[in-house]
Design an enzyme around this catalytic site. Structure first.
Site, PDB file in Angstrom:
ATOM      1  N   ASP A  12      35.561  33.512  40.293  1.00  0.00           N
ATOM      2  CA  ASP A  12      36.871  33.437  40.961  1.00  0.00           C
ATOM      3  C   ASP A  12      36.798  32.408  42.097  1.00  0.00           C
ATOM      4  OD1 ASP A  12      39.651  34.919  41.329  1.00  0.00           O
ATOM      5  OD2 ASP A  12      38.832  34.442  43.295  1.00  0.00           O
ATOM      6  N   GLU A  14      37.947  29.931  45.120  1.00  0.00           N
ATOM      7  CA  GLU A  14      38.962  29.727  46.152  1.00  0.00           C
ATOM      8  C   GLU A  14      38.996  28.230  46.432  1.00  0.00           C
ATOM      9  OE1 GLU A  14      40.878  32.229  46.976  1.00  0.00           O
ATOM     10  OE2 GLU A  14      39.577  33.606  45.866  1.00  0.00           O
ATOM     11  N   ASP A 120      41.034  28.724  37.149  1.00  0.00           N
ATOM     12  CA  ASP A 120      39.729  28.341  37.697  1.00  0.00           C
ATOM     13  C   ASP A 120      39.012  27.309  36.814  1.00  0.00           C
ATOM     14  OD1 ASP A 120      39.130  30.986  39.778  1.00  0.00           O
ATOM     15  OD2 ASP A 120      40.600  31.189  38.193  1.00  0.00           O
ATOM     16  N   HIS A 176      41.580  37.489  47.967  1.00  0.00           N
ATOM     17  CA  HIS A 176      41.393  36.034  48.101  1.00  0.00           C
ATOM     18  C   HIS A 176      40.061  35.658  48.761  1.00  0.00           C
ATOM     19  CE1 HIS A 176      45.412  35.664  46.635  1.00  0.00           C
ATOM     20  NE2 HIS A 176      45.915  36.296  47.686  1.00  0.00           N
ATOM     21  N   ASP A 181      37.270  39.201  44.908  1.00  0.00           N
ATOM     22  CA  ASP A 181      38.159  39.111  43.743  1.00  0.00           C
ATOM     23  C   ASP A 181      37.352  39.292  42.452  1.00  0.00           C
ATOM     24  OD1 ASP A 181      40.382  38.676  45.357  1.00  0.00           O
ATOM     25  OD2 ASP A 181      40.508  36.525  44.976  1.00  0.00           O
TER      26      ASP A 181
HETATM   27  P1  AMP Z   1      43.050  33.680  44.133  1.00  0.00           P
HETATM   28  O1  AMP Z   1      41.936  33.700  43.155  1.00  0.00           O
HETATM   29  O2  AMP Z   1      44.261  34.422  43.726  1.00  0.00           O
HETATM   30  O3  AMP Z   1      42.502  34.151  45.424  1.00  0.00           O
HETATM   31  O4  AMP Z   1      43.525  32.193  44.309  1.00  0.00           O
HETATM   32  C1  AMP Z   1      42.700  31.087  44.176  1.00  0.00           C
HETATM   33  C2  AMP Z   1      43.237  29.936  44.990  1.00  0.00           C
HETATM   34  O5  AMP Z   1      44.594  29.662  44.625  1.00  0.00           O
HETATM   35  C3  AMP Z   1      43.282  30.173  46.486  1.00  0.00           C
HETATM   36  O6  AMP Z   1      42.046  29.891  47.121  1.00  0.00           O
HETATM   37  C4  AMP Z   1      44.359  29.168  46.896  1.00  0.00           C
HETATM   38  O7  AMP Z   1      43.861  27.862  46.914  1.00  0.00           O
HETATM   39  C5  AMP Z   1      45.349  29.282  45.758  1.00  0.00           C
HETATM   40  N1  AMP Z   1      46.346  30.335  46.075  1.00  0.00           N
HETATM   41  C6  AMP Z   1      46.346  31.623  45.686  1.00  0.00           C
HETATM   42  N2  AMP Z   1      47.385  32.295  46.175  1.00  0.00           N
HETATM   43  C7  AMP Z   1      48.075  31.405  46.914  1.00  0.00           C
HETATM   44  C8  AMP Z   1      49.268  31.451  47.699  1.00  0.00           C
HETATM   45  N3  AMP Z   1      49.956  32.580  47.818  1.00  0.00           N
HETATM   46  N4  AMP Z   1      49.675  30.327  48.321  1.00  0.00           N
HETATM   47  C9  AMP Z   1      48.993  29.163  48.213  1.00  0.00           C
HETATM   48  N5  AMP Z   1      47.863  29.048  47.508  1.00  0.00           N
HETATM   49  C10 AMP Z   1      47.414  30.130  46.851  1.00  0.00           C
HETATM   50 MG    MG Z   2      40.382  34.612  44.504  1.00  0.00          MG
HETATM   51 MG    MG Z   3      41.478  33.848  41.294  1.00  0.00          MG
END
Ligand code: AMP
Ligand code: MG
Ligand code: MG
Length: 209
Positions: A12, A14, A120, A176, A181
């Site tokens: 996962d 970021e 990803d 996040h 995650d």
């Molecule tokens: P996640 O795995 O859902 O934590 O998201 C992976 C990446 O997507 C994050 O590190 C951000 O770069 C981008 N991302 C996720 N959610 C958001 C959001 N609400 N607003 C902007 N970028 C996001």
């Molecule tokens: Mg994440």
């Molecule tokens: Mg993710």
């Protein structure tokens, strides 16, 4: 040969982000992966590296708040190219330690990447490697999108947090945070498997060289 898997490698990433998404191009800032044993239903190993973004080294306030990642962590992070080498070394150690292979149609025990999205490996890593002229290893060509399987099984669409709630689990740790995650994705998979979910490969680009 029928696909049967012994281990999941749950990733996962970021990435850098901004409140309005035209403010920059995402770069990976956290690269976590957990090794989940599908017969023992447990996480056996974890990999986590913070990655130094080179185009936009300063994280936006929005990104700091969303991910909980600190500026010092990415300042002390490794460039993506080196992170991929470290990941390959880790993967090579654990495939030896647990005697499994990431190859298709193997006679050994088998492992496959699993992610709560296609983003990803399909968009994020591919685009960044291409843009920075970094070799994108062939191992990243095949994975299981857990969200896709979750939707087929439950007809419920939502993020990881909502999916966990939907099956009666709560999110453990911080949303996040890539490592958290990934751990929560593992918990969700564990539960879904007890409820009859069948694992299947959802993306396979192994025919493309
Ligand atoms: P996640 O795995 O859902 O934590 O998201 C992976 C990446 O997507 C994050 O590190 C951000 O770069 C981008 N991302 C996720 N959610 C958001 C959001 N609400 N607003 C902007 N970028 C996001
Ligand atoms: Mg994440
Ligand atoms: Mg993710």
């Amino acid at each position: 040969m029928k696909p049967h898997f012994d281990y999941l490698l749950i990733l996962d990433f970021e990435a850098t982000c901004w409140e309005k998404n035209n403010q920059g191009i995402p770069e990976i800032i956290e690269f976590p992966c957990v090794l989940y044993d599908l017969s023992a239903h447990t996480i056996l190993e974890e990999f986590q590296k913070y990655v130094k973004p080179l185009d936009n080294p300063k994280l936006s306030q929005y990104c700091l708040e969303l991910t909980g990642i600190k500026q010092e962590q990415v300042d002390d992070g490794v460039p993506l190219k080196y992170c991929l080498d470290l990941f390959k070394n880790w993967l090579s150690e654990i495939t030896k330690k647990y005697s499994f292979s990431m190859e298709k149609n193997t006679f050994m025990k088998s492992g496959i990447f699993a992610i709560w999205s296609d983003w990803d490996l399909k968009q994020c890593l591919t685009a960044e490697c291409k843009r920075k002229n970094i070799y994108r290893d062939l191992i990243f060509r095949r994975w299981i999108n857990i969200r896709k399987l979750f939707i087929s099984q439950t007809n419920f669409r939502g993020g990881l947090l909502q999916a966990l709630r939907h099956v009666g689990l709560s999110f453990e740790g911080q949303q996040h945070c890539g490592l958290h995650d990934a751990r929560n994705t593992a918990r969700l998979v564990g539960l879904l498997l007890t409820r009859g979910m069948k694992l299947r490969v959802t993306s396979d680009f192994t025919h493309i060289h």
